[in-house]
Enzyme design. Structure first.
Site, short mmCIF file in Angstrom:
data_model
loop_
_atom_site.label_atom_id
_atom_site.label_comp_id
_atom_site.label_asym_id
_atom_site.label_seq_id
_atom_site.Cartn_x
_atom_site.Cartn_y
_atom_site.Cartn_z
N CYS A 24 -5.79 -17.08 13.73
CA CYS A 24 -5.43 -16.26 14.90
C CYS A 24 -5.63 -17.10 16.16
O CYS A 24 -6.36 -18.10 16.15
CB CYS A 24 -6.34 -15.05 15.00
SG CYS A 24 -6.19 -13.94 13.60
N CYS B 99 -12.80 -7.40 14.19
CA CYS B 99 -11.65 -7.56 13.29
C CYS B 99 -11.90 -6.93 11.93
O CYS B 99 -12.92 -7.18 11.29
CB CYS B 99 -11.34 -9.03 13.12
SG CYS B 99 -9.99 -9.30 11.96
N ARG C 35 -10.32 -7.68 9.32
CA ARG C 35 -10.19 -8.71 8.28
C ARG C 35 -11.10 -9.89 8.60
O ARG C 35 -10.78 -11.04 8.29
CB ARG C 35 -8.75 -9.18 8.16
CG ARG C 35 -7.80 -8.12 7.70
CD ARG C 35 -6.51 -8.66 7.08
NE ARG C 35 -5.70 -7.53 6.66
CZ ARG C 35 -4.57 -7.14 7.26
NH1 ARG C 35 -4.10 -7.82 8.28
NH2 ARG C 35 -3.91 -6.09 6.83
N ARG D 118 0.83 -1.21 0.00
CA ARG D 118 0.00 0.00 0.00
C ARG D 118 0.87 1.26 0.00
O ARG D 118 0.54 2.25 -0.63
CB ARG D 118 -0.88 -0.02 1.26
CG ARG D 118 -2.06 0.92 1.25
CD ARG D 118 -2.80 0.94 2.59
NE ARG D 118 -2.85 -0.31 3.29
CZ ARG D 118 -3.82 -1.23 3.16
NH1 ARG D 118 -4.82 -1.00 2.33
NH2 ARG D 118 -3.78 -2.36 3.84
N TYR D 119 1.96 1.23 0.75
CA TYR D 119 2.86 2.38 0.85
C TYR D 119 4.17 1.98 0.16
O TYR D 119 4.57 0.80 0.21
CB TYR D 119 3.18 2.69 2.31
CG TYR D 119 1.97 2.83 3.21
CD1 TYR D 119 1.28 4.04 3.30
CD2 TYR D 119 1.52 1.75 3.97
CE1 TYR D 119 0.18 4.17 4.14
CE2 TYR D 119 0.41 1.88 4.80
CZ TYR D 119 -0.24 3.09 4.88
OH TYR D 119 -1.33 3.21 5.71
N CYS E 185 -11.30 -11.58 17.14
CA CYS E 185 -11.85 -10.37 17.72
C CYS E 185 -13.13 -10.02 16.98
O CYS E 185 -13.17 -10.07 15.74
CB CYS E 185 -10.84 -9.24 17.58
SG CYS E 185 -9.20 -9.72 18.18
N LYS F 149 -3.35 4.94 6.25
CA LYS F 149 -3.70 5.52 7.57
C LYS F 149 -3.42 7.01 7.59
O LYS F 149 -2.41 7.44 7.03
CB LYS F 149 -2.80 4.91 8.65
CG LYS F 149 -3.13 3.53 9.03
CD LYS F 149 -2.19 3.08 10.15
CE LYS F 149 -2.35 1.60 10.37
NZ LYS F 149 -2.12 0.79 9.15
N ASP G 181 -7.77 4.27 9.20
CA ASP G 181 -7.46 3.71 7.89
C ASP G 181 -8.54 4.18 6.93
O ASP G 181 -9.72 3.83 7.10
CB ASP G 181 -7.45 2.18 7.95
CG ASP G 181 -6.05 1.63 7.86
OD1 ASP G 181 -5.43 1.81 6.80
OD2 ASP G 181 -5.58 1.06 8.85
N ASP H 85 -12.45 0.18 12.27
CA ASP H 85 -12.67 0.11 10.82
C ASP H 85 -14.11 -0.28 10.51
O ASP H 85 -14.82 -0.86 11.34
CB ASP H 85 -11.71 -0.90 10.20
CG ASP H 85 -10.27 -0.41 10.28
OD1 ASP H 85 -10.04 0.73 9.88
OD2 ASP H 85 -9.41 -1.17 10.77
N ARG I 41 7.05 -0.14 2.32
CA ARG I 41 6.77 -1.29 3.18
C ARG I 41 5.65 -2.15 2.62
O ARG I 41 4.77 -1.65 1.91
CB ARG I 41 6.41 -0.84 4.60
CG ARG I 41 5.28 0.18 4.69
CD ARG I 41 5.47 1.00 5.97
NE ARG I 41 4.40 1.93 6.23
CZ ARG I 41 4.37 3.17 5.75
NH1 ARG I 41 5.33 3.61 4.94
NH2 ARG I 41 3.39 3.99 6.06
S1 SF4 Z 1 -7.92 -8.22 14.96
FE1 SF4 Z 1 -8.35 -9.83 13.46
S2 SF4 Z 1 -6.34 -10.42 12.66
FE2 SF4 Z 1 -6.00 -9.32 14.61
S3 SF4 Z 1 -5.95 -10.94 16.20
FE3 SF4 Z 1 -8.05 -10.15 16.11
S4 SF4 Z 1 -9.05 -11.57 14.69
FE4 SF4 Z 1 -6.88 -11.83 14.36
#
Ligand code: SF4
Length: 349
Positions: A104, A111, A113, A91-92, A108, A317, A310, A273, A95
């Protein structure tokens, strides 16, 4: 004899652990749509008697996740638009992200993603990893590689050592950054062997811990972070600003102080997000700015993260304040101090 506690992945296990009601069709729908995992370390932190427990709020599925708010999308930060090869996001200019695995330790509920991560996803194949490393090798402007995910620290020490050695062999890559929630979600995984595996000969390696509440920094989590820092790996943090978790001044201050006490420099406070079904966990940007002002007014400079958003669509960001500079009617600069009082710069006599 008690069985060793295991990661809770199914609604039936959550029910048994006192973390979900007996019958709840909506919860079953949520769990069918988005991955669930709560490690024993995180489950032990949840106060079952508190309906607003900040750890539960982050990890236990909620029927509110079925409500998709306007603007929420499956790829809120636009990874796909900047992915030249599987697992790579460029994206940048200087990096890249390298996503080795979609798995994971915990999933979360907020999340960004959430549509991509989960236990049924596949890590990069050997061929895909070759292609990703080839891309990085062919782009001498890439100075930093960020291992993200999924969570790279769910991989074995052996696998991490191999990948890191290959990245370290790329001359123009000078910095490796590893984003992880494992030191708080599963502290026992951070063994001395794993810490050694993260070292890259001749390169700087940083570990960025994702933690959102001071209670996550248990004695075990602190010891896991100490194993990394004592082995010579500097640590930074990233937290997500979450309604009902850390969006009160005391809670945010306690988190930032706990991180610094663990020798972890707060780096990012992310505005939530626009991931699908997460609006109940987001705050307003104005609220976030007010909290940041409060941190600046009360805590050491070491405890100040950068509050960032973001930009949807993959535009990267940007810091979102608060702003400490303005101009008066005469065009002179005014600057706010940590108590919120304004001063002319240079001072008028
Ligand atoms: S935010 Fe998403 S990618 Fe990060 S630890 Fe939690 S579930 Fe996994």
């Amino acid at each position: 004899m008690n069985a060793t506690p295991k990661t809770l992945r199914h609604l039936s296990e959550l029910r048994q652990a006192g973390l979900a009601p007996d019958q709840h069709a909506a919860l079953a729908k949520v769990a069918a749509q988005y991955a669930v995992a709560i490690t024993p370390a995180m489950a032990a932190l949840i106060d079952r008697a508190d309906p607003h427990d900040p750890i539960a709020r982050q990890l236990v599925p909620d029927p509110a996740e079925l409500e998709v708010a306007p603007g929420e999308t499956a790829d809120p930060i636009g990874d796909d638009a900047h992915s030249p090869a599987p697992g790579v996001v460029h994206r940048y200019p200087d990096r890249v992200l390298l996503k080795l695995t979609p798995v994971c330790a915990v999933y979360c509920r907020f999340c960004f993603r959430r549509e991509m991560v989960g236990p049924s996803g596949h890590p990069l194949t050997a061929k895909q990893l070759d292609a990703a490393l080839d891309y990085i090798t062919r782009h001498p402007e890439i100075w930093e590689v960020i291992l993200s995910g999924g969570d790279p620290l769910v991989l074995s020490a052996r696998r991490l050592r191999q990948v890191i050695a290959r990245l370290a062999a790329i001359e123009h890559v000078k910095v490796l950054r590893i984003h992880t929630r494992v030191p708080v979600a599963d502290p026992a995984r951070i063994t001395p062997e794993l810490a050694r595996a993260l070292k890259a000969r001749g390169k700087a390696v940083y570990v960025v811990l994702h933690a959102n509440h001071a209670r996550e920094l248990t004695p075990e989590a602190r010891a896991a972070c100490a194993r990394l820092v004592d082995s010579g790996i500097p640590m930074l943090s990233q937290s997500v600003l979450l309604n009902g978790v850390n969006d009160e001044p005391q809670a945010l201050a306690a988190l930032m102080r706990a991180l610094v006490e663990c020798r972890i420099k707060p780096y990012y406070l992310h505005h939530g997000d626009l991931a699908p079904g997460t609006s109940h966990l987001r705050t307003s940007i104005e609220h976030g700015q007010g909290l940041m002002r409060g941190l600046r007014g009360r805590l050491s400079g070491l405890c100040q993260p950068s509050y960032v958003l973001d930009i949807p669509g993959g535009h990267g960001k940007s810091p979102v304040g608060p702003n400490y500079l303005s101009r008066d009617e005469g065009g002179r600069i005014r600057i706010a101090d940590y108590r919120g009082a304004w001063h002319c710069y240079p001072p008028t006599t």
